[in-house]
Design a protein around this motif. Structure first.
Motif, PDB file in Angstrom:
ATOM      1  N   ASP A 396      -0.402   1.773 -16.058  1.00 27.69           N
ATOM      2  CA  ASP A 396      -1.490   1.120 -15.332  1.00 27.69           C
ATOM      3  C   ASP A 396      -1.357   1.245 -13.821  1.00 27.69           C
ATOM      4  O   ASP A 396      -2.338   1.057 -13.098  1.00 27.69           O
ATOM      5  N   GLY A 397      -0.157   1.532 -13.325  1.00 24.41           N
ATOM      6  CA  GLY A 397       0.078   1.569 -11.895  1.00 24.41           C
ATOM      7  C   GLY A 397      -0.573   2.761 -11.218  1.00 24.41           C
ATOM      8  O   GLY A 397      -0.886   3.769 -11.862  1.00 24.41           O
ATOM      9  N   ARG A 398      -0.780   2.632  -9.913  1.00 19.38           N
ATOM     10  CA  ARG A 398      -1.319   3.713  -9.089  1.00 19.38           C
ATOM     11  C   ARG A 398      -0.334   4.014  -7.961  1.00 19.38           C
ATOM     12  O   ARG A 398       0.212   3.095  -7.341  1.00 19.38           O
ATOM     13  N   SER A 399      -0.126   5.269  -7.689  1.00 17.72           N
ATOM     14  CA  SER A 399       0.780   5.657  -6.618  1.00 17.72           C
ATOM     15  C   SER A 399       0.269   5.146  -5.272  1.00 17.72           C
ATOM     16  O   SER A 399      -0.913   5.277  -4.954  1.00 17.72           O
ATOM     17  N   PHE A 400       1.179   4.568  -4.479  1.00 22.12           N
ATOM     18  CA  PHE A 400       0.796   4.162  -3.126  1.00 22.12           C
ATOM     19  C   PHE A 400       1.267   5.164  -2.074  1.00 22.12           C
ATOM     20  O   PHE A 400       1.323   4.847  -0.887  1.00 22.12           O
ATOM     21  N   VAL A 401       1.588   6.386  -2.512  1.00 18.47           N
ATOM     22  CA  VAL A 401       1.914   7.437  -1.549  1.00 18.47           C
ATOM     23  C   VAL A 401       0.780   7.656  -0.548  1.00 18.47           C
ATOM     24  O   VAL A 401       1.036   7.833   0.652  1.00 18.47           O
ATOM     25  N   PRO A 402      -0.506   7.631  -0.977  1.00 19.00           N
ATOM     26  CA  PRO A 402      -1.579   7.761   0.023  1.00 19.00           C
ATOM     27  C   PRO A 402      -1.532   6.692   1.112  1.00 19.00           C
ATOM     28  O   PRO A 402      -1.879   6.957   2.256  1.00 19.00           O
ATOM     29  N   VAL A 403      -1.086   5.488   0.759  1.00 24.47           N
ATOM     30  CA  VAL A 403      -0.951   4.421   1.759  1.00 24.47           C
ATOM     31  C   VAL A 403       0.196   4.731   2.709  1.00 24.47           C
ATOM     32  O   VAL A 403       0.096   4.523   3.922  1.00 24.47           O
ATOM     33  N   LEU A 404       1.292   5.239   2.159  1.00 22.03           N
ATOM     34  CA  LEU A 404       2.449   5.577   2.992  1.00 22.03           C
ATOM     35  C   LEU A 404       2.102   6.663   4.003  1.00 22.03           C
ATOM     36  O   LEU A 404       2.641   6.680   5.115  1.00 22.03           O
ATOM     37  N   LYS A 405       1.207   7.549   3.636  1.00 20.27           N
ATOM     38  CA  LYS A 405       0.811   8.626   4.534  1.00 20.27           C
ATOM     39  C   LYS A 405      -0.285   8.191   5.511  1.00 20.27           C
ATOM     40  O   LYS A 405      -0.495   8.846   6.537  1.00 20.27           O
ATOM     41  N   ASN A 406      -0.964   7.093   5.176  1.00 21.45           N
ATOM     42  CA  ASN A 406      -2.061   6.616   6.020  1.00 21.45           C
ATOM     43  C   ASN A 406      -2.138   5.098   5.910  1.00 21.45           C
ATOM     44  O   ASN A 406      -2.683   4.564   4.936  1.00 21.45           O
ATOM     45  N   ALA A 407      -1.593   4.394   6.886  1.00 19.13           N
ATOM     46  CA  ALA A 407      -1.527   2.933   6.840  1.00 19.13           C
ATOM     47  C   ALA A 407      -2.903   2.292   6.762  1.00 19.13           C
ATOM     48  O   ALA A 407      -3.035   1.155   6.302  1.00 19.13           O
ATOM     49  N   GLY A 408      -3.941   3.015   7.183  1.00 22.21           N
ATOM     50  CA  GLY A 408      -5.285   2.478   7.148  1.00 22.21           C
ATOM     51  C   GLY A 408      -6.003   2.680   5.825  1.00 22.21           C
ATOM     52  O   GLY A 408      -7.179   2.283   5.691  1.00 22.21           O
ATOM     53  N   PHE A 409      -5.319   3.270   4.842  1.00 21.30           N
ATOM     54  CA  PHE A 409      -5.930   3.507   3.526  1.00 21.30           C
ATOM     55  C   PHE A 409      -6.476   2.201   2.961  1.00 21.30           C
ATOM     56  O   PHE A 409      -5.810   1.157   3.008  1.00 21.30           O
TER      57      PHE A 409
END
Length: 513
Positions: A396-409
């Motif tokens: 069920d989880g979603r990767s938060f790598v996009p957040v790590l690459k862009n704090a404004g995600f």
């Protein structure tokens, strides 16, 4: 020995392949999850809110401050209300309502930790925890990510609290969940004692199921449990660093779980600051944990492994707010958040989370995107470069790598879910016992299984959940309750049974609630 030109070219090609594979293996990041037990969102000198609070000023966590300066601070990071559900969600990528381990697992085999209740019979939850094998009664059969990392060439280490399954079941041992090294991890959820003078609970004739294993060399010394586990963790890192093998370290401290005992290295400073003895002990447990974080960071720097190591700091649930053992007024220990451990209110589920990933995360970054503990599973595997893997479970989880690459995600359409169809403690409290919750965007709805009532809060304007807006926004209540009920039904989430009728409690959003 003579080579043809074709043979020489082929030999060079093979040599380049092995060189590239070796280089790629070395470049895969080391990953450390630094997991603290029962640490609240406010149990730190790092402010995770828009302002520094009196509680932030009470505690001293300079190494958390250091980690936040070098990495990204998450201000809306969530776990579950109690420990075992969070730990299993982290290892499996499943929401607690989905894996059905909705309360802490008893160290005893085949025993539910639920308290008796006058209104309800217990829900049919997986009270024996996680299992890497099928057909173990009252467990969730799932593939833990440490096993996937191990299969991919990672050196996998567990140090400290495990608490994934009951004693006598296969999931109780970290060795069966993909870890190559285990120090101090077993079926228990807290230590009998933090003190080496007590042998960490292992003195002959005084042993209990909570006695911490594996630390005999420290018996009779002045070495606090947090320090002993840190020293052992550093020893285990020597071989993979020397051999340039990527490692995963699950640094899971027993601190700051009860028993609330003084770490004498830090205790007196808090007494001198005027704190009651139990709160001074609590603060000393926090600072001892923070020293461990600093020691690990210093070691990585000294060994020149710092720049290729990810550190993820997280707590497994909110800070304890029951009185006793805490001092003061009950459920005020996590202000401005409401309530604490065991509650689906923010004080029980919002956590201090920091991620350092050199070369990816910008220093001193702050992310407001909400994430939850099951997101660790896909995130860690993506960090490790695993793109194709098979699991027994649907995650069920979603990767938060996009957040790590862009704090404004930002994704305010995603919904987060919490589900506690259990009686965690004998007395109900704010958000405690028989509650479910959903957050989508800034809105959060809490469902009370006892009477079908709901609470609705806008967390952007009301982080303390003081203004119930159910009457003002009936359409929002209806939409969130329906969404929550549909998801719980899809997961076949356990529900308590009404004693008078023997029927399961209605899901939120169903007619009549």
């Amino acid at each position: 020995m003579k080579y043809s030109s074709k043979g020489l070219i082929f030999s060079l090609f093979i040599s380049l392949i092995f060189t590239f594979d070796s280089y790629a293996q070395q470049q895969r990041p080391n990953i450390i999850v630094f997991l603290v037990d029962d640490m609240g969102w406010q149990d730190t000198s790092v402010p995770f809110w828009t302002e520094t609070t009196p509680l932030n000023k009470r505690y001293h966590t300079p190494n958390m401050e250091r980690l936040a300066k070098e990495g990204m601070k998450f201000t809306n990071a969530y776990a579950t209300p109690v420990c075992t559900p969070s730990r299993i969600s982290m290892l499996t990528g499943m929401n607690a309502a989905h894996h059905k381990v909705t309360n802490w697992t008893s160290p005893q085999n085949n025993v539910s930790s639920d308290n008796d209740d006058e209104q309800f019979l217990p829900a049919k939850w997986n009270y024996s925890g996680l299992s890497p094998k099928a057909d173990v009664p009252n467990t969730i059969y799932a593939t833990p990510f440490p096993q996937l990392l191990k299969d991919a060439g990672y050196f996998t280490i567990h140090v400290g609290k495990a608490h994934w399954a009951s004693i006598g079941t296969v999931g109780a041992s970290p060795y069966n969940l993909g870890f190559m090294v285990n120090i101090g991890g077993h079926a228990a959820g807290h230590p009998q004692s933090y003190l080496a003078q007590d042998f960490y609970g292992n003195k002959p004739g005084k042993n209990t199921l909570q006695s911490v294993p594996d630390l005999e060399e420290y018996y009779g010394t002045e070495t606090f449990l947090t320090e002993a586990l840190t020293l052992e963790a550093l020893k285990t890192l020597e071989a993979p660093i020397r051999n340039k093998q990527p490692f995963y370290l699950n640094m899971a401290h027993y601190a700051i779980h009860s028993p609330i005992q003084a770490d004498e290295r830090f205790y007196q400073k808090y007494i001198d600051a005027g704190l009651p003895p139990v709160e001074a002990k609590y603060a000393s447990l926090i600072e001892g944990m923070d020293k461990s974080l600093g020691d690990i960071m210093d070691y990585l720097k000294a060994e020149k492994a710092e720049q290729n190591t990810v550190i993820i700091f997280m707590s497994d649930n909110g800070g304890l707010s029951l009185v006793p053992p805490r001092a003061g007024i009950a459920h005020t220990q996590n202000l401005p958040l409401k309530a604490g451990k065991g509650s689906v209110n923010e004080g029980g589920i919002r956590e201090p989370m920091i991620v350092k990933w050199p070369g990816v995360v910008k220093p001193s970054a702050v992310a407001s995107q909400y994430v939850i503990i099951e997101d660790f599973f896909p995130t860690i595997l993506e960090m490790a470069g695993l793109k194709s893997y098979k699991t027994q479970q649907e995650t069920d989880g979603r990767s938060f790598v996009p957040v790590l690459k862009n704090a404004g995600f930002k994704d305010d359409q995603r919904a987060l879910y919490w589900h506690t169809p259990n009686k965690w403690v004998p007395q109900d409290g704010p958000g405690i016992n028989y509650k479910s919750a959903i957050r989508q965007g800034d809105w959060k709805l809490i469902y009370n299984m006892r009477d079908g009532s709901t609470e609705l809060y806008n967390l952007k304007d009301d982080i303390g959940e003081q203004k119930n807006q159910t009457d003002a926004h009936p359409e929002k209540v209806r939409a969130l309750a329906t969404k929550l009920g549909i998801q719980l039904k899809a997961w076949d989430a356990p529900m308590p049974l009404v004693k008078q009728s023997g029927k399961a409690v209605a899901m939120p959003g169903q007619a009549g609630n």
